[in-house]
Design an enzyme around this catalytic site. Sequence first.
Site, PDB file in Angstrom:
ATOM      1  N   ASP A  11       0.864   2.701   3.749  1.00  0.00           N
ATOM      2  CA  ASP A  11       0.040   3.792   3.210  1.00  0.00           C
ATOM      3  C   ASP A  11       0.902   5.039   2.995  1.00  0.00           C
ATOM      4  OD1 ASP A  11      -2.074   5.215   2.212  1.00  0.00           O
ATOM      5  OD2 ASP A  11      -3.204   5.316   4.087  1.00  0.00           O
ATOM      6  N   HIS A  62     -10.931   0.690   0.610  1.00  0.00           N
ATOM      7  CA  HIS A  62     -10.721   1.816   1.531  1.00  0.00           C
ATOM      8  C   HIS A  62     -12.064   2.005   2.213  1.00  0.00           C
ATOM      9  CE1 HIS A  62      -9.519   6.124   2.487  1.00  0.00           C
ATOM     10  NE2 HIS A  62     -10.819   6.195   2.582  1.00  0.00           N
ATOM     11  N   ASN A  81      -4.711   6.171  -7.195  1.00  0.00           N
ATOM     12  CA  ASN A  81      -5.267   7.540  -7.121  1.00  0.00           C
ATOM     13  C   ASN A  81      -4.263   8.583  -7.602  1.00  0.00           C
ATOM     14  OD1 ASN A  81      -3.647   7.197  -4.864  1.00  0.00           O
ATOM     15  ND2 ASN A  81      -4.901   8.529  -3.574  1.00  0.00           N
ATOM     16  N   ASP A 130      -8.706   3.159  -3.714  1.00  0.00           N
ATOM     17  CA  ASP A 130      -8.141   3.723  -2.488  1.00  0.00           C
ATOM     18  C   ASP A 130      -8.046   5.245  -2.490  1.00  0.00           C
ATOM     19  OD1 ASP A 130      -6.915   3.374   0.155  1.00  0.00           O
ATOM     20  OD2 ASP A 130      -5.191   4.294  -0.815  1.00  0.00           O
ATOM     21  N   HIS A 179       0.833  -1.209   0.000  1.00  0.00           N
ATOM     22  CA  HIS A 179       0.000   0.000   0.000  1.00  0.00           C
ATOM     23  C   HIS A 179       0.867   1.258   0.000  1.00  0.00           C
ATOM     24  CE1 HIS A 179      -4.042   1.872   1.393  1.00  0.00           C
ATOM     25  NE2 HIS A 179      -3.299   2.785   0.785  1.00  0.00           N
ATOM     26  N   HIS A 230       3.313  14.258   0.633  1.00  0.00           N
ATOM     27  CA  HIS A 230       2.757  15.553   0.249  1.00  0.00           C
ATOM     28  C   HIS A 230       3.849  16.600   0.401  1.00  0.00           C
ATOM     29  CE1 HIS A 230      -1.392  14.263  -0.110  1.00  0.00           C
ATOM     30  NE2 HIS A 230      -1.303  13.654   1.052  1.00  0.00           N
ATOM     31  N   HIS A 268       1.622   5.172  -2.198  1.00  0.00           N
ATOM     32  CA  HIS A 268       1.204   6.160  -3.191  1.00  0.00           C
ATOM     33  C   HIS A 268       2.471   6.767  -3.772  1.00  0.00           C
ATOM     34  CE1 HIS A 268      -3.031   6.008  -1.889  1.00  0.00           C
ATOM     35  NE2 HIS A 268      -2.500   5.793  -0.694  1.00  0.00           N
ATOM     36  N   LEU A 269       2.734   6.491  -5.040  1.00  0.00           N
ATOM     37  CA  LEU A 269       3.972   6.988  -5.657  1.00  0.00           C
ATOM     38  C   LEU A 269       3.738   8.266  -6.454  1.00  0.00           C
ATOM     39  CD1 LEU A 269       5.659   3.617  -6.712  1.00  0.00           C
ATOM     40  CD2 LEU A 269       6.012   4.974  -4.640  1.00  0.00           C
ATOM     41  N   ARG A 270       2.474   8.687  -6.549  1.00  0.00           N
ATOM     42  CA  ARG A 270       2.089  10.005  -7.081  1.00  0.00           C
ATOM     43  C   ARG A 270       2.318  10.198  -8.571  1.00  0.00           C
ATOM     44  NH1 ARG A 270      -1.214  10.524  -3.071  1.00  0.00           N
ATOM     45  NH2 ARG A 270      -0.339  11.289  -1.124  1.00  0.00           N
TER      46      ARG A 270
END
Lengths: 344, 433
Positions: B311, B182, B98, B155, B64, B315, B66-68
Amino acid sequence: MLRRTPSMNPTPAARRAIHPPPGPTSPFPYQPGSLLSAGDLSLAEISQILSRARFLEHEDPLKRDRILSKRKIALLFYESSTRTRTSFELAAKALGADTTLVSSLSSSIEKGESLKDTGLTLRALGAEAIILRHNSSGAPWLLEAETRLPVLNAGDGMHEHPTQALLDLRTMLTHLRPGVTAVDAETLAGVTVTIVGDIMHSRVARSNMMLLPRLGARVVLCGPRELLPEVAGLVGPGMILERNFDSALHQSQVVMMLRIQGERLAGLQLDLEEYKANYQLTGPRLAAHAPKAVVMHPGPIIRGMEVTAGVADGVQSVILEQVTNGVAIRMAVVERALTAGGAA
Amino acid sequence: MTALVIKGGHLLDPAAGVDGLKDILLKDGHVVEIAGAGKLKQANGAEVVDATGLTVAPGLVDIHVHLREPGQGYKETIATGTAAAAAGGFTTVAAMPNTRPVNDSPEITRWMQSSERGACVRVFPIAAATRGSKGEAINDYAALKAAGAVAVSDDGLPILKDGTMREALAAAARVGLTVIQHAEDTRMTAGGSMNAGPVAFKLGLRGMPAEAETSIVERDIRLVSELREARPHLHVAHTSTAGAMAAVRQARRNGLRVTCEVAPHHFLLTDEHVGLYNTHAKMCPPLRSAADRDAMIEAILDGVVDAIATDHAPHAVHEKEVEFENAPNGITGLETALGLSLYWLHKEWKMPMGRVLSLLSAQPAALLGLKGRGTLAVGSFADVVIFDPKAEWSYRARETKSKSRNTPFDGWTMLGRVRWTISEGRVVYSNPA
């Protein structure tokens, strides 16, 4: 590889003597002159503010004018305000300070400038302290962390309004403990203060809840479930929930009425007629259940909603005294902002 | 490709049942030979990594992150995110969809795996369960799987509608994919920015009730039960409430294919850690009550939890330097998961190290069916983490390999210092003592 649970009856982690990591430690406030939360003030500091308020109120205006002569204070207002803004401004000017007002509707905030950048800009312009009114809870902590200037919280979202709690305290003391400015943990022993109405959305309620029990007061919270969730009773010691307004009134030496904050209801539907029937402070209700209580309201008042016009203008009402006390308290708090820590 | 020998280390491979001093030969991206210290037969000419005094374990697997990319390269890129993964001992990450645009197509799924992205560890995309992750139209799971997707999820958002979730579970089961939910009933969390409860009330912040998570997990389990003939696999992402965990426990007793993961912040922190509006303690699901946190610890120790997943949600600094309500959800986690898990689960709460490592490698690999990952048995991928099991150190967010440093664990003590990370036979991170 997927494991099956070996235990049919898990024991609580506590029974295994598990010690979790410690909670956070707060670096706030960074500046000794800041006033972010009513809970940050020690009883000695509260006493000091009350005694300076009395002194400054009676001081010769020409002498008073020199205390913060030419010091620069910025008022940064993201929400509309009559009482708080005006009394902070009058207080700062009474001490000789230069003030400037930046409000969200006539500044670069409209163009998307962040709170951090607005704060840094004010500091670069020479502001030595910032008085902040903001619609987001917690905004003063952000502003203080980013600017490292003394910040006075003039209301942050639904969170706190510490100078309101101080001026409320001064008003209560005038009526219940005349002559007292040095407070301790017993000063309000035997006093029940009932806060009525939209407690969920009220920063005035939260600041008073942080302050009054520490002086020995019993705080009764009164309102319907939608505006007063059960969880409110858990925020600290000395808090009692009472849904029945009449029985709350019956116990009270002080009744603090709150406005229903339409701007913060966020879709919540409320039957206003039912609300008025249960929680409006009317002349007959006051006469029947609390004929001697002091009636307070932080304003703005919506006459005919939470209080009737008769009660607002009646002999038990101290609503305008509260406004007047606001100037004295804010003089003391502004003076403290610029002189705490030996900076003056 | 040159061969690599890891000599003198303590091999701890829970999936293969190995726990002892072993030398390991890696060649052409795979594990070729394992033998007692000094007993390798084919090691001639191989480069040597001296792992004396160190633990050698299967490279960690985070299902899980988030590599953006695509779309938000200012927060993270696949290159920087996988560099952070390697520094944290991870050799496999599964990337949530996402992105901007949402990864709901075979094209984006392939794009993310292209060598041009510069990933230094293996990236497996998780594709969107519904078109644009809008919770309405189901995507073509067979095509996404063929392009390399290892699971489907929306997610960041729930698959909210009963009918859509049922359809997603059935369609995923037909092609052998997992649906990762999610679990958040967004009708109950609108406007909320932290866990509902006394802390939120005191801070004047609107709350997200635990019930919003629990009720969706219960609903999803009901659907899995109704579809049990098709054997759908539901995986509950970032489980954070005692109620959701109780529902998962019960589902497992009933023999349903329901798995769950817990993030380190949900087994270590509570809503008290929001402190005075610390935006590095803002994520979704939010930090919960102490009772919820204790239920996560309990479930991990009991073996109900299948995986620790971070997760990892980077940011940019300026995005978190705002009013709490306005800050985006998420914290980074790839560099702190191993150190926190070993320090707390193993050292403080006495979970055997092999079980902790299994939650970070073998079990997550197995639940997504990642063959040859999460173990160092001969023939597996040469994915290895070599760490000093005794080293205690302090995490410094400013030294991160990620593009972002939004972590609540800056300055926290970690146990287990990663010395080498090897991905498919290549050293992708080294930090010799």
